[in-house]
Design an enzyme around this catalytic site. Structure first.
Site, PDB file in Angstrom:
ATOM      1  N   HIS A  48       0.839  -1.190   0.000  1.00 29.83           N
ATOM      2  CA  HIS A  48       0.000   0.000   0.000  1.00 29.83           C
ATOM      3  C   HIS A  48       0.879   1.246   0.000  1.00 29.83           C
ATOM      4  O   HIS A  48       2.093   1.162   0.180  1.00 29.83           O
ATOM      5  CB  HIS A  48      -0.939   0.003   1.211  1.00 29.83           C
TER       6      HIS A  48
HETATM    7  C1  T46 Z   1       3.154   0.232   6.823  1.00 32.05           C
HETATM    8  C2  T46 Z   1       3.755  -1.084   7.164  1.00 32.05           C
HETATM    9  C3  T46 Z   1       5.232  -1.033   7.341  1.00 32.05           C
HETATM   10  C4  T46 Z   1      -4.254  -0.506  13.262  1.00 32.05           C
HETATM   11  O1  T46 Z   1      -5.407  -0.602  13.707  1.00 32.05           O
HETATM   12  N1  T46 Z   1      -3.401   0.429  13.759  1.00 32.05           N
HETATM   13  C5  T46 Z   1      -2.130   0.583  13.312  1.00 32.05           C
HETATM   14  O2  T46 Z   1      -1.389   1.473  13.791  1.00 32.05           O
HETATM   15  C6  T46 Z   1      -1.679  -0.284  12.272  1.00 32.05           C
HETATM   16  C7  T46 Z   1      -0.257  -0.152  11.724  1.00 32.05           C
HETATM   17  C8  T46 Z   1      -2.524  -1.220  11.780  1.00 32.05           C
HETATM   18  N2  T46 Z   1      -3.796  -1.337  12.267  1.00 32.05           N
HETATM   19  C9  T46 Z   1      -4.693  -2.362  11.721  1.00 32.05           C
HETATM   20  C10 T46 Z   1      -5.152  -2.126  10.295  1.00 32.05           C
HETATM   21  C11 T46 Z   1      -5.388  -3.540   9.780  1.00 32.05           C
HETATM   22  O3  T46 Z   1      -6.687  -3.969  10.110  1.00 32.05           O
HETATM   23  O4  T46 Z   1      -4.004  -3.614  11.720  1.00 32.05           O
HETATM   24  C12 T46 Z   1      -4.388  -4.387  10.577  1.00 32.05           C
HETATM   25  C13 T46 Z   1      -3.156  -4.780   9.772  1.00 32.05           C
HETATM   26  O5  T46 Z   1      -2.600  -3.586   9.175  1.00 32.05           O
HETATM   27  P1  T46 Z   1      -1.875  -3.582   7.766  1.00 32.05           P
HETATM   28  O6  T46 Z   1      -2.478  -4.621   6.891  1.00 32.05           O
HETATM   29  O7  T46 Z   1      -1.868  -2.179   7.259  1.00 32.05           O
HETATM   30  O8  T46 Z   1      -0.405  -4.038   8.193  1.00 32.05           O
HETATM   31  P2  T46 Z   1       0.929  -4.005   7.347  1.00 32.05           P
HETATM   32  O9  T46 Z   1       1.980  -4.661   8.164  1.00 32.05           O
HETATM   33  O10 T46 Z   1       0.728  -4.518   5.974  1.00 32.05           O
HETATM   34  O11 T46 Z   1       1.269  -2.440   7.206  1.00 32.05           O
HETATM   35  C14 T46 Z   1       1.747  -1.737   8.335  1.00 32.05           C
HETATM   36  C15 T46 Z   1       1.192  -0.315   8.308  1.00 32.05           C
HETATM   37  O12 T46 Z   1      -0.239  -0.373   8.261  1.00 32.05           O
HETATM   38  C16 T46 Z   1       1.709   0.464   7.133  1.00 32.05           C
HETATM   39  O13 T46 Z   1       1.434   1.828   7.312  1.00 32.05           O
HETATM   40  O14 T46 Z   1       3.772   1.043   6.162  1.00 32.05           O
HETATM   41  O15 T46 Z   1       3.164  -1.710   8.327  1.00 32.05           O
END
Ligand code: T46
Length: 133
Positions: A48
């Protein structure tokens, strides 16, 4: 695409080192800290971009690769040191992969969590950045 790696000041000691991040170490005020850990072998994170959010990624333990895309170019940065932080500006697509066993990715973020700030479709991202230029 310019890759910006930030040196994190450290206090070295034969008993172990300390990495110190203060206001002047990074180019934004930190509003949120989170970390990725227990990432299974072969898992990919990210996939993303963010419209506003800027972040610093640090391999506090172990290693992983960060694939960065700006709509034109692709760069791969391996993070494997706790005293180096990768700055990811807004509007940059990122994917994290090749996590080593026990890797921990610490993230310092310029904004609180806001799902509205995410662009999670690469097609939508390409349209978004071409409109920004
Ligand atoms: C990024 C990479 C390096 C939250 O509720 N709060 C938070 O602060 C974060 C980071 C995530 N979430 C929730 C949102 C989703 O439902 O946790 C779930 C998994 O998040 P996501 O699929 O976005 O996770 P990653 O590891 O793919 O991405 C994260 C960050 O979201 C992103 O900004 O740059 O780590």
């Amino acid at each position: 695409m310019k890759i910006k790696l930030i040196d994190i000041p450290k206090i070295t000691n034969t008993k172990g080192n300390i990495g110190v991040i203060e206001n002047d170490t990074i180019p934004f005020d930190v509003k949120r800290v989170y970390y990725l850990f227990d990432v299974p072998s072969g898992a990919k994170r990210g996939g993303h971009a963010h419209k506003k959010l800027k972040q610093i990624l640090i391999a506090i333990s172990g290693s992983f690769d960060v694939v960065l895309k700006d709509g034109k170019k692709k760069e791969v940065v391996t993070l494997n040191r706790p005293d180096k932080g990768l700055l990811i500006e807004n509007n940059i697509w990122r994917e994290l992969e090749n996590f080593s066993s026990g890797a921990v990715c610490l993230v310092l973020a310029s904004e609180v969590y806001d799902e509205e700030d995410y662009i999670r479709s690469f097609k939508e991202y390409k349209t978004f950045v071409s409109n920004e230029l």
